[in-house]
Design a protein around this motif. Structure first.
Motif, PDB file in Angstrom:
ATOM      1  N   PHE A  62       0.824  -1.199   0.000  1.00  0.00           N
ATOM      2  CA  PHE A  62       0.000   0.000   0.000  1.00  0.00           C
ATOM      3  C   PHE A  62       0.868   1.262   0.000  1.00  0.00           C
ATOM      4  N   VAL A  63       1.943   1.258   0.768  1.00  0.00           N
ATOM      5  CA  VAL A  63       2.833   2.419   0.825  1.00  0.00           C
ATOM      6  C   VAL A  63       3.488   2.646  -0.537  1.00  0.00           C
ATOM      7  N   LEU A  67       2.323   1.665  -3.464  1.00  0.00           N
ATOM      8  CA  LEU A  67       1.243   2.099  -4.350  1.00  0.00           C
ATOM      9  C   LEU A  67       0.949   3.583  -4.156  1.00  0.00           C
ATOM     10  N   TRP A  68       0.950   4.031  -2.931  1.00  0.00           N
ATOM     11  CA  TRP A  68       0.686   5.444  -2.629  1.00  0.00           C
ATOM     12  C   TRP A  68       1.728   6.350  -3.288  1.00  0.00           C
ATOM     13  N   PHE A  69       3.013   5.999  -3.134  1.00  0.00           N
ATOM     14  CA  PHE A  69       4.069   6.859  -3.660  1.00  0.00           C
ATOM     15  C   PHE A  69       4.261   6.732  -5.161  1.00  0.00           C
ATOM     16  N   ILE A 103      -0.776   7.005  -6.556  1.00  0.00           N
ATOM     17  CA  ILE A 103      -1.796   7.919  -6.020  1.00  0.00           C
ATOM     18  C   ILE A 103      -1.246   9.327  -5.840  1.00  0.00           C
ATOM     19  N   ARG A 104      -0.090   9.455  -5.223  1.00  0.00           N
ATOM     20  CA  ARG A 104       0.471  10.780  -4.945  1.00  0.00           C
ATOM     21  C   ARG A 104       0.790  11.571  -6.218  1.00  0.00           C
TER      22      ARG A 104
END
Length: 106
Positions: free
Chosen positions: A30-31, A33-35, A38-39
């Motif tokens: 998830f981390v 994927l976020w960086f 999503i970000r």
């Protein structure tokens, strides 16, 4: 009877760290994927909104449909762009893909 209860308690206490360790890869994915996804997408949306809010009369723009034109009128949801001499088109502000440097359209 007492011995089996003692084993059951020890086994229950031993599962807690293994459950946490098994969730660690999911949290790491998830981390990442976020960086990675999503970000950056949120950053692009913020830049696009700032560009649309900064539109002014006379700006030369490229639309999402590939039309080049000069902004002639600004409204809240819509803008009007002049494509050629006297040919004017109304479109939504969000359809503007890029603001071009002055003098691009000749």
């Amino acid at each position: 009877m007492f011995i089996s209860n003692a084993y059951a308690q020890a086994a229950a206490g031993g599962d807690a760290p293994s459950t946490l360790v098994s969730l660690l890869p999911l949290l790491l994915m998830f981390v990442v994927l976020w960086f990675v996804m999503i970000r950056p997408q949120m950053k692009r949306q913020k830049e696009h909104k700032a560009m649309i809010d900064a539109l002014a009369k006379g700006d030369e723009v490229l639309t999402a449909g590939g039309l080049l034109g000069k902004v002639t009128r600004l409204g809240d949801p819509y803008i009007a762009i002049e494509l050629a001499d006297g040919v004017e088109v109304q479109l939504q502000r969000t359809a503007v893909a890029q603001v071009l440097p002055k003098g691009t359209i000749k």
